[in-house]
Scaffold this active site. Structure first.
Site, PDB file in Angstrom:
ATOM      1  N   HIS A   1      29.452  36.267  34.937  1.00  0.00           N
ATOM      2  CA  HIS A   1      28.476  36.719  35.957  1.00  0.00           C
ATOM      3  C   HIS A   1      27.563  35.483  36.339  1.00  0.00           C
ATOM      4  O   HIS A   1      27.066  35.270  37.348  1.00  0.00           O
ATOM      5  CB  HIS A   1      27.840  37.832  35.478  1.00  0.00           C
ATOM      6  CG  HIS A   1      26.692  37.650  34.245  1.00  0.00           C
ATOM      7  ND1 HIS A   1      26.835  37.704  33.098  1.00  0.00           N
ATOM      8  CD2 HIS A   1      25.516  36.944  34.469  1.00  0.00           C
ATOM      9  CE1 HIS A   1      25.814  37.550  32.262  1.00  0.00           C
ATOM     10  NE2 HIS A   1      24.921  36.949  33.406  1.00  0.00           N
TER      11      HIS A   1
ATOM     12  N   ASP B   1      33.638  38.954  30.876  1.00  0.00           N
ATOM     13  CA  ASP B   1      32.253  38.401  31.334  1.00  0.00           C
ATOM     14  C   ASP B   1      32.155  36.953  30.558  1.00  0.00           C
ATOM     15  O   ASP B   1      31.427  36.441  30.080  1.00  0.00           O
ATOM     16  CB  ASP B   1      30.980  39.110  30.879  1.00  0.00           C
ATOM     17  CG  ASP B   1      29.872  38.563  31.562  1.00  0.00           C
ATOM     18  OD1 ASP B   1      30.011  37.882  32.355  1.00  0.00           O
ATOM     19  OD2 ASP B   1      28.961  39.352  31.457  1.00  0.00           O
TER      20      ASP B   1
ATOM     21  N   SER C   1      22.126  33.702  29.586  1.00  0.00           N
ATOM     22  CA  SER C   1      23.595  34.175  29.897  1.00  0.00           C
ATOM     23  C   SER C   1      24.422  33.029  29.350  1.00  0.00           C
ATOM     24  O   SER C   1      24.197  31.955  30.093  1.00  0.00           O
ATOM     25  CB  SER C   1      23.901  34.508  31.230  1.00  0.00           C
ATOM     26  OG  SER C   1      23.372  36.008  31.486  1.00  0.00           O
TER      27      SER C   1
END
Length: 547
Positions: free
Chosen positions: A118, A149, A227
């Site tokens: 993402h 992901d 992230s």
């Protein structure tokens, strides 16, 4: 609840209610303790007991681990800068406005950088910056897996790799083991570390890809920008930070090493992301004794009831509805669908399935009509009838006489807003979430909107209905619909829709109207590039056959 209604992402195009993916956006006002600043536990001035000494000793070790993690990560963790532009599913011939975001990543062997999918989804340009350097270097996305992901980046510049160290992948940490999450969260520009302990290990819904895979819950604060950063335990990576729980304090999630290794090995073997396998079945728990007795299960038997099978799976040819699935690869399945995992822990047997490689065979034991059978099933990734996500690709569309035809996808439904499950067309939503494909290549083609013109006056209220037939031929997918229309030889073109509605057009008049409608709405082409290429290849094939 439906597949994506229990998730919520920070990125605007990934919105929903529960989990949040955590690439970086704008910086909000800070609260005390946000953004994971290192701290030390306070020491009471009173006399310290033996038990308190042990607590302090553990805290000291925890701080030492966090310090060691930072030292280890300084030459391994990078900041990722992404420029992205996602498609507009209401107007599929154009993209949405460009946006910028930031995340983290870390170097592994082979001069590769691991980050979250993402972080670089729908990317148009990616840069990376290493710690202590003002320079940014262009990066290319080597492979990307939206279900898990994860993404792999490469950097051509040799200057970037000078002084960089790779991190090793470790094992799944045990409960209460300390981890340190390193990355570049919001609230500052420099590297940051948050420390915590492992709270839970179990299959969890991944917000970005809307899939169930194993995840590790930790109590370290994970914020937007973290992230793709590593969670370090000792001197090895225990996972990759990727999402948090909305509305909860200090509940973050990291992708565990088995999922990371499965992703990387798939890329190394095939040169691209190969996907995670599915058995293609839906199961019901058999915790009630009456249902177990009904299907002839002896008291010592445990398993789950097969309730639905995907027609595209290998299991469709081998399993039957109402089979009792007793074992998977020799591992007994409990009545609630779980299998043993490590020290007195349990996880759903889906994890065993997801860790298999594509085209690998699994041995399953089933109870059918009171008799036990051992069967071999080939596992492979399965695509749903209605795609859950469409990252890094342009949507397909076909325009004829102002009617815009598209394949139904969940991203199209997400355009109806954050509460899309309640605001999108009810019938389309139900089909998207529950219908299974009957054959390969099948799509649900819908009339998404009508671009008004004299040729289609009176048909404008037929939008958001599924296309069933064109000139009496059942529509298999958008390419099939395009082919039927483009090769029409009859005077009238008849399109049958849901609710027994229909559209009738004078074909030649409609063909002429199409070009003026496109010009009026400044649409560059009547069909998406994939359909243009398909029509061109068909034309070449016909020409070669004629010659």
């Amino acid at each position: 609840p439906p597949l994506r209604t229990v998730t919520r992402a920070v990125l605007p195009h990934l919105a929903a209610p529960r989990f949040s993916t955590i690439s970086c956006a704008s910086t909000p006002s800070l609260r005390l303790g946000e953004c994971g600043a290192l701290g030390t536990p306070s020491i009471p001035s009173a006399e310290v007991s033996e038990g308190e000494e042990e607590v302090e000793s553990a805290a000291a070790r925890h701080d030492t681990d966090a310090f060691a993690a930072v030292e280890l990560a300084l030459d391994s963790v990078v900041k990722v800068f992404t420029v992205s532009s996602g498609p507009n599913y209401f107007l599929p011939w154009q993209n949405k406005a460009q946006r910028e975001s930031m995340g983290s990543g870390f170097v592994i062997s082979g001069k590769r950088i691991v980050t979250n999918a993402h972080v670089v989804a729908d990317h148009t340009f990616v840069l990376v910056r290493k710690h202590g350097s003002p320079a940014k270097y262009k990066a290319e996305v080597q492979a990307i897996g939206h279900e898990c992901d994860l993404a792999l980046l490469t950097v051509e510049s040799e200057e970037f790799w000078e002084g960089m160290n790779s991190l090793e992948l470790g094992d799944i940490p045990f409960l209460q083991e300390a981890v340190a999450v390193v990355g570049y969260p919001q609230g500052g520009d420099n590297i940051s570390v948050t420390k915590g302990v492992v709270s839970r290990v179990e299959p969890t819904q991944y917000a970005h890809g809307a899939t169930q895979l194993m995840a590790i819950q930790i109590d370290a604060a994970i914020n937007p920008g973290n992230s793709g950063g590593p969670a370090i335990m000792g001197d090895k990576v225990a996972g990759v930070a990727f999402q948090n729980l909305s509305g909860a304090e200090n509940i973050g999630y990291i992708i565990p090493v088995p999922v990371i290794k499965r992703f990387i090995s798939g890329v190394e073997e095939s040169g691209k992301y190969s996907g995670f396998c599915s058995l293609g079945i839906s199961c019901q728990a058999t915790e009630n004794i009456q249902i177990r007795e009904c299907f002839g299960m002896r008291p010592e038997m445990t398993g789950v009831l097969v309730s639905r099978i995907n027609p595209l799976s290998d299991a469709y040819k081998i399993l039957k509805k109402d089979d009792i699935l007793l074992e998977f690869d020799g591992v007994p399945i409990a009545n609630d669908g779980t299998v043993p995992f490590r020290n007195r822990e349990r996880i759903t047997f889906d994890h065993l399935v997801s860790m298999k490689k594509p085209e690998e065979t699994a041995v399953i034991k089933v109870l059918r009509d009171g008799k036990e059978h051992e069967l071999n099933v080939t596992l492979r990734p399965l695509q749903p009838l209605v795609p859950v996500h469409q990252f890094d690709k342009l949507p397909s569309y076909y325009i004829f006489a102002g009617f815009v035809f598209i394949p139904l996808t969940q991203p199209y439904l997400h355009e109806f807003g954050e509460d899309w499950y309640n605001t999108s067309p009810r019938r389309l939503c139900e089909r998207a979430l529950r219908e299974l494909p009957k054959k390969a290549g099948q799509q649900l083609v819908i009339l998404s909107q009508v671009l008004m013109d004299d040729i289609n006056v009176g048909y404008e209220r037929l939008a958001e209905l599924q296309v069933k037939k064109v000139n009496g031929v059942e529509v298999e997918n958008l390419k099939h619909l395009c082919s039927i229309v483009e090769n029409c030889t009859e005077e009238n073109l008849r399109i049958d829709l849901d609710d027994e509605r229909m559209i009738v057009l004078k074909f030649q008049n409609a063909r002429l109207a199409t070009s003026r409608i496109l010009k009026r709405h400044r649409i560059p082409s009547a069909m998406s590039n994939d359909l243009v290429d398909d029509q061109a290849s068909k034309g070449e094939t016909e020409a070669s056959c004629t010659s």
